[in-house]
Write a protein that holds these residues in place. Structure first.
Motif, PDB file in Angstrom:
ATOM      1  N   THR A   3       0.870  -1.171   0.000  1.00  0.00           N
ATOM      2  CA  THR A   3       0.000   0.000   0.000  1.00  0.00           C
ATOM      3  C   THR A   3       0.910   1.224   0.000  1.00  0.00           C
ATOM      4  O   THR A   3       2.029   1.175   0.508  1.00  0.00           O
ATOM      5  N   ILE A   4       0.406   2.281  -0.582  1.00  0.00           N
ATOM      6  CA  ILE A   4       1.190   3.510  -0.670  1.00  0.00           C
ATOM      7  C   ILE A   4       0.350   4.649  -0.125  1.00  0.00           C
ATOM      8  O   ILE A   4      -0.798   4.840  -0.534  1.00  0.00           O
ATOM      9  N   TYR A   5       0.934   5.399   0.800  1.00  0.00           N
ATOM     10  CA  TYR A   5       0.263   6.580   1.336  1.00  0.00           C
ATOM     11  C   TYR A   5       1.051   7.809   0.942  1.00  0.00           C
ATOM     12  O   TYR A   5       2.268   7.887   1.146  1.00  0.00           O
ATOM     13  N   SER A   6       0.355   8.801   0.380  1.00  0.00           N
ATOM     14  CA  SER A   6       0.958  10.092   0.055  1.00  0.00           C
ATOM     15  C   SER A   6       0.415  11.133   1.019  1.00  0.00           C
ATOM     16  O   SER A   6      -0.789  11.444   0.987  1.00  0.00           O
ATOM     17  N   ARG A   7       1.289  11.635   1.873  1.00  0.00           N
ATOM     18  CA  ARG A   7       0.897  12.679   2.822  1.00  0.00           C
ATOM     19  C   ARG A   7       0.499  13.948   2.064  1.00  0.00           C
ATOM     20  O   ARG A   7      -0.476  14.606   2.411  1.00  0.00           O
ATOM     21  N   LEU A   9      -0.824  14.331  -0.847  1.00  0.00           N
ATOM     22  CA  LEU A   9      -2.135  14.199  -1.492  1.00  0.00           C
ATOM     23  C   LEU A   9      -3.215  13.699  -0.539  1.00  0.00           C
ATOM     24  O   LEU A   9      -4.387  13.671  -0.896  1.00  0.00           O
ATOM     25  N   ASN A  10      -2.800  13.282   0.654  1.00  0.00           N
ATOM     26  CA  ASN A  10      -3.680  12.592   1.592  1.00  0.00           C
ATOM     27  C   ASN A  10      -4.445  11.493   0.856  1.00  0.00           C
ATOM     28  O   ASN A  10      -5.673  11.440   0.847  1.00  0.00           O
ATOM     29  N   PRO A  51      -7.977   8.019  10.920  1.00  0.00           N
ATOM     30  CA  PRO A  51      -7.953   9.388  11.455  1.00  0.00           C
ATOM     31  C   PRO A  51      -7.484  10.442  10.439  1.00  0.00           C
ATOM     32  O   PRO A  51      -7.819  11.615  10.568  1.00  0.00           O
ATOM     33  N   LEU A  52      -6.750  10.019   9.427  1.00  0.00           N
ATOM     34  CA  LEU A  52      -6.239  10.965   8.430  1.00  0.00           C
ATOM     35  C   LEU A  52      -7.278  11.295   7.361  1.00  0.00           C
ATOM     36  O   LEU A  52      -7.113  12.251   6.605  1.00  0.00           O
ATOM     37  N   LYS A  53      -8.307  10.455   7.261  1.00  0.00           N
ATOM     38  CA  LYS A  53      -9.385  10.621   6.278  1.00  0.00           C
ATOM     39  C   LYS A  53      -8.861  10.815   4.845  1.00  0.00           C
ATOM     40  O   LYS A  53      -9.247  11.773   4.150  1.00  0.00           O
ATOM     41  N   PRO A  54      -8.014   9.893   4.399  1.00  0.00           N
ATOM     42  CA  PRO A  54      -7.494  10.030   3.040  1.00  0.00           C
ATOM     43  C   PRO A  54      -8.517   9.594   1.992  1.00  0.00           C
ATOM     44  O   PRO A  54      -9.492   8.898   2.299  1.00  0.00           O
ATOM     45  N   THR A  55      -8.270   9.972   0.761  1.00  0.00           N
ATOM     46  CA  THR A  55      -8.960   9.362  -0.359  1.00  0.00           C
ATOM     47  C   THR A  55      -8.309   8.007  -0.558  1.00  0.00           C
ATOM     48  O   THR A  55      -7.083   7.907  -0.598  1.00  0.00           O
TER      49      THR A  55
END
Length: 123
Positions: A3-7, A9-10, A51-55
């Protein structure tokens, strides 16, 4: 599964860990142990990224939000339950289609998943 998370771009790219309104592959190669592990990973993703509510960009279907983690966990439980209480593959398919009427790929993903899970339950 990566999985990849971009801070910046959230955004969380969850690849094949999530499906959004597409029947989830529980076909050949996916045993009950794998489903349990998969559900645990979805729980951990929700705890970490909720908690970050990303797309969330799923492996299948349109971008969505973190609610997809619970939706997909429930779907897996629903499919296993449908298989358990149904006498035929078609009955299980009908139960799932009633629960998820607008989900895509019924004729391949859903049918193959039901078939596999029924075969596993007979072992």
């Amino acid at each position: 599964m990566t999985t990849i998370y971009s801070r910046d771009l959230n955004a969380l790219i969850s690849l094949d860990l999530t499906y959004n309104k597409v029947h989830i592959w529980l076909g050949v190669g996916v045993e009950r142990e794998h489903i349990n592990n998969w559900q645990e990973q979805l729980k951990l993703l929700k705890e970490k990224y909720g908690p970050l509510k990303p797309t969330v960009y799923p492996g299948h279907g349109d971008p969505t939000d973190v609610s997809i983690f619970e939706i997909d966990k429930k779907y897996m439980d629903d499919l296993l339950n449908a298989v358990q209480i149904s006498e035929t593959e078609d009955e299980a398919k009908q139960k799932m289609m009633q629960l998820y009427p607008d989900w895509q790929n019924t004729e391949f993903l859903l049918i193959q998943s039901i078939k596999n899970q029924i075969e596993l339950s007979r072992q």
